[in-house]
Write a protein that holds these residues in place. Structure first.
Motif, PDB file in Angstrom:
ATOM      1  N   GLY A   9       1.183  -1.583  -0.154  1.00  0.00           N
ATOM      2  CA  GLY A   9      -0.325   0.133  -0.244  1.00  0.00           C
ATOM      3  C   GLY A   9       0.601   0.993   0.359  1.00  0.00           C
ATOM      4  N   ALA A  10       2.092   1.419   0.298  1.00  0.00           N
ATOM      5  CA  ALA A  10       2.505   2.084   0.088  1.00  0.00           C
ATOM      6  C   ALA A  10       3.063   2.993  -1.453  1.00  0.00           C
ATOM      7  N   PRO A  11       2.951   4.717  -1.162  1.00  0.00           N
ATOM      8  CA  PRO A  11       2.850   4.606  -2.819  1.00  0.00           C
ATOM      9  C   PRO A  11       4.311   4.624  -3.630  1.00  0.00           C
ATOM     10  N   VAL A  12       3.999   4.732  -5.184  1.00  0.00           N
ATOM     11  CA  VAL A  12       4.909   3.887  -5.671  1.00  0.00           C
ATOM     12  C   VAL A  12       4.663   4.903  -7.210  1.00  0.00           C
ATOM     13  N   ALA A  13       5.530   5.346  -7.767  1.00  0.00           N
ATOM     14  CA  ALA A  13       6.002   6.443  -9.085  1.00  0.00           C
ATOM     15  C   ALA A  13       6.010   5.325 -10.535  1.00  0.00           C
ATOM     16  N   LYS A  14       5.062   6.080 -10.925  1.00  0.00           N
ATOM     17  CA  LYS A  14       5.072   4.889 -12.302  1.00  0.00           C
ATOM     18  C   LYS A  14       4.637   5.478 -13.209  1.00  0.00           C
ATOM     19  N   ALA A  15       4.940   5.962 -14.631  1.00  0.00           N
ATOM     20  CA  ALA A  15       4.905   6.273 -15.970  1.00  0.00           C
ATOM     21  C   ALA A  15       4.928   5.761 -17.167  1.00  0.00           C
ATOM     22  N   THR A  16       4.719   5.807 -18.304  1.00  0.00           N
ATOM     23  CA  THR A  16       4.346   4.895 -19.170  1.00  0.00           C
ATOM     24  C   THR A  16       4.931   5.236 -20.597  1.00  0.00           C
ATOM     25  N   MET A  17       5.123   5.599 -22.016  1.00  0.00           N
ATOM     26  CA  MET A  17       5.149   5.365 -22.997  1.00  0.00           C
ATOM     27  C   MET A  17       5.523   4.503 -24.559  1.00  0.00           C
ATOM     28  N   MET A  18       5.143   4.759 -25.122  1.00  0.00           N
ATOM     29  CA  MET A  18       5.027   3.966 -26.367  1.00  0.00           C
ATOM     30  C   MET A  18       6.225   4.694 -27.071  1.00  0.00           C
ATOM     31  N   ILE A  19       6.768   4.446 -27.409  1.00  0.00           N
ATOM     32  CA  ILE A  19       8.472   4.979 -28.243  1.00  0.00           C
ATOM     33  C   ILE A  19       8.410   4.135 -29.524  1.00  0.00           C
ATOM     34  N   ARG A  20       7.918   4.370 -30.752  1.00  0.00           N
ATOM     35  CA  ARG A  20       8.388   4.333 -31.969  1.00  0.00           C
ATOM     36  C   ARG A  20       9.905   4.114 -32.095  1.00  0.00           C
ATOM     37  N   ARG A  21      10.564   2.656 -31.435  1.00  0.00           N
ATOM     38  CA  ARG A  21      11.778   2.269 -31.293  1.00  0.00           C
ATOM     39  C   ARG A  21      11.445   0.482 -31.148  1.00  0.00           C
ATOM     40  N   PRO A  22      12.485  -0.289 -31.389  1.00  0.00           N
ATOM     41  CA  PRO A  22      12.844  -1.555 -31.448  1.00  0.00           C
ATOM     42  C   PRO A  22      12.942  -1.639 -30.132  1.00  0.00           C
ATOM     43  N   ALA A  23      12.503  -2.410 -29.699  1.00  0.00           N
ATOM     44  CA  ALA A  23      12.927  -2.514 -28.080  1.00  0.00           C
ATOM     45  C   ALA A  23      13.985  -3.081 -27.216  1.00  0.00           C
ATOM     46  N   ALA A  24      15.317  -3.540 -28.121  1.00  0.00           N
ATOM     47  CA  ALA A  24      16.461  -3.770 -28.144  1.00  0.00           C
ATOM     48  C   ALA A  24      17.099  -2.035 -27.797  1.00  0.00           C
ATOM     49  N   VAL A 108       8.787   1.784 -12.936  1.00  0.00           N
ATOM     50  CA  VAL A 108       7.987   2.055 -11.863  1.00  0.00           C
ATOM     51  C   VAL A 108       8.755   2.080 -10.452  1.00  0.00           C
ATOM     52  N   GLU A 109       8.734   2.712  -9.982  1.00  0.00           N
ATOM     53  CA  GLU A 109      10.109   3.477  -8.415  1.00  0.00           C
ATOM     54  C   GLU A 109       9.374   3.123  -7.095  1.00  0.00           C
ATOM     55  N   SER A 110       9.833   2.736  -6.338  1.00  0.00           N
ATOM     56  CA  SER A 110       9.198   1.706  -5.227  1.00  0.00           C
ATOM     57  C   SER A 110      10.529   2.344  -4.278  1.00  0.00           C
ATOM     58  N   GLY A 111       9.984   1.914  -2.610  1.00  0.00           N
ATOM     59  CA  GLY A 111      10.813   1.973  -1.593  1.00  0.00           C
ATOM     60  C   GLY A 111      11.014   3.430  -1.147  1.00  0.00           C
ATOM     61  N   PHE A 112      10.394   4.766  -1.195  1.00  0.00           N
ATOM     62  CA  PHE A 112       9.765   5.885  -0.239  1.00  0.00           C
ATOM     63  C   PHE A 112      10.310   5.319   1.050  1.00  0.00           C
ATOM     64  N   ARG A 113      10.904   6.215   1.665  1.00  0.00           N
ATOM     65  CA  ARG A 113      11.390   6.381   2.819  1.00  0.00           C
ATOM     66  C   ARG A 113      11.198   7.669   3.327  1.00  0.00           C
ATOM     67  N   GLY A 114       9.962   7.505   5.592  1.00  0.00           N
ATOM     68  CA  GLY A 114      10.045   8.392   5.503  1.00  0.00           C
ATOM     69  C   GLY A 114       9.227   8.781   6.414  1.00  0.00           C
ATOM     70  N   ASP A 115       8.364  10.012   6.955  1.00  0.00           N
ATOM     71  CA  ASP A 115       7.014  10.260   6.932  1.00  0.00           C
ATOM     72  C   ASP A 115       5.917   9.299   5.953  1.00  0.00           C
ATOM     73  N   ARG A 122       7.621  12.109  -2.435  1.00  0.00           N
ATOM     74  CA  ARG A 122       8.561  12.050  -2.956  1.00  0.00           C
ATOM     75  C   ARG A 122       8.097  11.044  -4.330  1.00  0.00           C
ATOM     76  N   ALA A 123       7.278  10.042  -3.953  1.00  0.00           N
ATOM     77  CA  ALA A 123       6.676   9.366  -5.202  1.00  0.00           C
ATOM     78  C   ALA A 123       5.887  10.305  -6.451  1.00  0.00           C
ATOM     79  N   LEU A 124       5.360  11.669  -6.061  1.00  0.00           N
ATOM     80  CA  LEU A 124       4.677  12.261  -7.215  1.00  0.00           C
ATOM     81  C   LEU A 124       6.065  13.153  -7.664  1.00  0.00           C
ATOM     82  N   GLY A 125       7.057  13.652  -6.813  1.00  0.00           N
ATOM     83  CA  GLY A 125       7.921  13.740  -7.351  1.00  0.00           C
ATOM     84  C   GLY A 125       8.884  13.268  -8.463  1.00  0.00           C
ATOM     85  N   SER A 126       8.995  12.085  -8.079  1.00  0.00           N
ATOM     86  CA  SER A 126       9.422  11.148  -9.231  1.00  0.00           C
ATOM     87  C   SER A 126       8.641  10.778 -10.171  1.00  0.00           C
ATOM     88  N   THR A 127       7.283  10.337 -10.126  1.00  0.00           N
ATOM     89  CA  THR A 127       6.169  10.548 -11.307  1.00  0.00           C
ATOM     90  C   THR A 127       6.262  10.997 -12.137  1.00  0.00           C
TER      91      THR A 127
END
Length: 162
Positions: A9-24, A108-115, A122-127
Protein backbone atom coordinates in the motif's frame (compact mmCIF):
# COMPACT_ATOMS: atom_id res chain seq x y z
CA UNK A 1 -4.22 -2.49 -5.50
CA UNK A 2 -4.02 1.00 -6.96
CA UNK A 3 -1.62 1.62 -9.82
CA UNK A 4 0.14 4.12 -7.54
CA UNK A 5 0.70 1.72 -4.63
CA UNK A 6 2.86 -1.35 -4.11
CA UNK A 7 1.70 -4.59 -2.49
CA UNK A 8 2.02 -3.08 1.00
CA UNK A 9 0.00 0.00 0.00
CA UNK A 10 3.00 2.34 -0.07
CA UNK A 11 3.00 5.01 -2.81
CA UNK A 12 5.06 4.27 -5.94
CA UNK A 13 6.06 6.35 -8.93
CA UNK A 14 4.85 5.09 -12.31
CA UNK A 15 5.26 6.35 -15.86
CA UNK A 16 4.60 4.78 -19.26
CA UNK A 17 5.22 5.69 -22.89
CA UNK A 18 5.13 4.02 -26.28
CA UNK A 19 8.30 4.74 -28.25
CA UNK A 20 8.49 3.98 -31.97
CA UNK A 21 11.81 2.13 -31.90
CA UNK A 22 12.77 -1.53 -31.41
CA UNK A 23 12.86 -2.75 -27.80
CA UNK A 24 16.61 -3.47 -27.93
CA UNK A 25 17.31 0.12 -29.02
CA UNK A 26 15.07 1.63 -26.33
CA UNK A 27 16.67 -0.59 -23.68
CA UNK A 28 20.14 0.49 -24.82
CA UNK A 29 19.13 4.13 -24.45
CA UNK A 30 18.64 3.60 -20.71
CA UNK A 31 21.85 1.66 -20.07
CA UNK A 32 24.35 3.58 -22.24
CA UNK A 33 25.10 7.04 -20.82
CA UNK A 34 26.25 8.23 -24.25
CA UNK A 35 22.58 7.97 -25.26
CA UNK A 36 20.88 8.63 -21.89
CA UNK A 37 22.59 12.03 -21.60
CA UNK A 38 20.56 13.12 -24.63
CA UNK A 39 17.35 13.06 -22.55
CA UNK A 40 17.98 12.52 -18.81
CA UNK A 41 21.20 13.09 -16.86
CA UNK A 42 24.25 15.15 -17.83
CA UNK A 43 26.80 12.32 -17.51
CA UNK A 44 27.24 8.77 -16.29
CA UNK A 45 30.36 7.02 -15.06
CA UNK A 46 29.87 3.96 -17.27
CA UNK A 47 27.22 1.89 -19.05
CA UNK A 48 24.99 -0.28 -16.89
CA UNK A 49 25.75 -4.01 -17.01
CA UNK A 50 24.55 -7.11 -15.14
CA UNK A 51 25.52 -6.82 -11.47
CA UNK A 52 27.37 -3.57 -12.14
CA UNK A 53 27.42 -0.19 -10.48
CA UNK A 54 27.62 3.31 -11.88
CA UNK A 55 27.12 6.90 -10.90
CA UNK A 56 24.79 9.31 -12.69
CA UNK A 57 25.22 13.10 -12.52
CA UNK A 58 22.82 15.98 -13.04
CA UNK A 59 25.49 18.70 -13.17
CA UNK A 60 22.99 21.52 -13.70
CA UNK A 61 21.48 20.66 -10.27
CA UNK A 62 24.74 19.67 -8.53
CA UNK A 63 23.45 16.20 -7.64
CA UNK A 64 24.37 12.61 -8.41
CA UNK A 65 23.02 9.13 -7.72
CA UNK A 66 24.73 5.84 -7.09
CA UNK A 67 23.28 3.05 -9.22
CA UNK A 68 23.42 -0.70 -8.59
CA UNK A 69 22.04 -3.04 -11.26
CA UNK A 70 19.80 -5.72 -9.72
CA UNK A 71 18.30 -7.26 -12.90
CA UNK A 72 19.46 -6.83 -16.50
CA UNK A 73 17.49 -8.50 -19.30
CA UNK A 74 18.52 -6.87 -22.61
CA UNK A 75 15.57 -5.52 -24.54
CA UNK A 76 13.10 -6.56 -21.84
CA UNK A 77 13.78 -5.45 -18.25
CA UNK A 78 16.11 -3.34 -16.14
CA UNK A 79 15.88 -3.07 -12.35
CA UNK A 80 18.20 -0.88 -10.30
CA UNK A 81 18.69 0.37 -6.79
CA UNK A 82 19.63 4.03 -6.88
CA UNK A 83 19.95 7.23 -4.91
CA UNK A 84 22.13 8.48 -2.09
CA UNK A 85 23.31 6.30 0.78
CA UNK A 86 20.34 5.88 3.12
CA UNK A 87 17.90 7.15 0.49
CA UNK A 88 18.02 4.28 -1.99
CA UNK A 89 14.91 3.30 -3.94
CA UNK A 90 14.27 0.63 -6.56
CA UNK A 91 13.35 1.52 -10.13
CA UNK A 92 12.26 -1.04 -12.71
CA UNK A 93 11.84 -0.50 -16.43
CA UNK A 94 10.01 -3.02 -18.59
CA UNK A 95 10.27 -2.85 -22.37
CA UNK A 96 7.42 -4.60 -24.17
CA UNK A 97 7.68 -4.97 -27.94
CA UNK A 98 4.27 -4.08 -29.38
CA UNK A 99 5.69 -4.64 -32.86
CA UNK A 100 9.23 -4.80 -34.28
CA UNK A 101 9.34 -0.97 -34.32
CA UNK A 102 7.18 -0.06 -31.29
CA UNK A 103 8.10 -0.48 -27.63
CA UNK A 104 5.92 0.17 -24.60
CA UNK A 105 8.10 1.36 -21.72
CA UNK A 106 6.91 1.19 -18.13
CA UNK A 107 8.94 2.45 -15.19
CA UNK A 108 7.96 1.94 -11.56
CA UNK A 109 9.94 3.28 -8.62
CA UNK A 110 9.30 2.07 -5.07
CA UNK A 111 10.84 2.02 -1.63
CA UNK A 112 10.43 5.67 -0.69
CA UNK A 113 11.18 6.33 2.98
CA UNK A 114 10.09 8.91 5.53
CA UNK A 115 6.85 10.03 7.06
CA UNK A 116 3.65 9.71 5.02
CA UNK A 117 3.84 13.27 3.69
CA UNK A 118 7.48 12.87 2.60
CA UNK A 119 6.82 9.51 0.93
CA UNK A 120 3.87 10.86 -1.04
CA UNK A 121 5.85 13.96 -2.07
CA UNK A 122 8.79 11.85 -3.27
CA UNK A 123 6.53 9.45 -5.19
CA UNK A 124 4.71 12.33 -6.89
CA UNK A 125 7.97 14.10 -7.74
CA UNK A 126 9.47 10.93 -9.14
CA UNK A 127 6.35 10.25 -11.21
CA UNK A 128 6.65 13.75 -12.68
CA UNK A 129 10.35 13.23 -13.34
CA UNK A 130 9.98 9.87 -15.04
CA UNK A 131 7.24 11.25 -17.30
CA UNK A 132 9.65 13.98 -18.41
CA UNK A 133 12.40 11.38 -18.96
CA UNK A 134 10.15 9.15 -21.08
CA UNK A 135 8.93 12.11 -23.14
CA UNK A 136 12.53 13.19 -23.69
CA UNK A 137 13.54 9.65 -24.64
CA UNK A 138 10.69 9.49 -27.14
CA UNK A 139 11.72 12.81 -28.75
CA UNK A 140 15.36 11.73 -28.97
CA UNK A 141 14.84 8.16 -30.16
CA UNK A 142 12.06 8.91 -32.65
CA UNK A 143 13.17 12.31 -33.97
CA UNK A 144 16.73 13.01 -32.82
CA UNK A 145 15.55 16.06 -30.88
CA UNK A 146 17.08 16.96 -27.52
CA UNK A 147 14.30 18.73 -25.63
CA UNK A 148 16.33 19.42 -22.44
CA UNK A 149 13.20 18.69 -20.39
CA UNK A 150 15.09 17.70 -17.23
CA UNK A 151 17.42 20.73 -16.95
CA UNK A 152 14.68 23.13 -18.09
CA UNK A 153 12.17 21.77 -15.58
CA UNK A 154 13.77 23.71 -12.74
CA UNK A 155 16.32 26.20 -14.16
CA UNK A 156 18.62 27.97 -11.73
CA UNK A 157 17.26 31.44 -12.48
CA UNK A 158 13.68 30.31 -11.72
CA UNK A 159 14.33 28.33 -8.53
CA UNK A 160 13.30 31.28 -6.36
CA UNK A 161 9.82 30.96 -7.89
CA UNK A 162 9.56 27.54 -6.20
Amino acid sequence: MSSTQDMQGAPVAKATMMIRRPAAEVFAAFVDPAITTKFWFSRGSEPLRPGGTAQWFWDWYGVSANVKVLDFEPGARLRIEWGDTGEMTTAEWTFTALSPERTYVRVVESGFRGDDKAVVARALGSTEGFNLVLAGAKAWLEHGIQLALVPDHFPEDARHLG
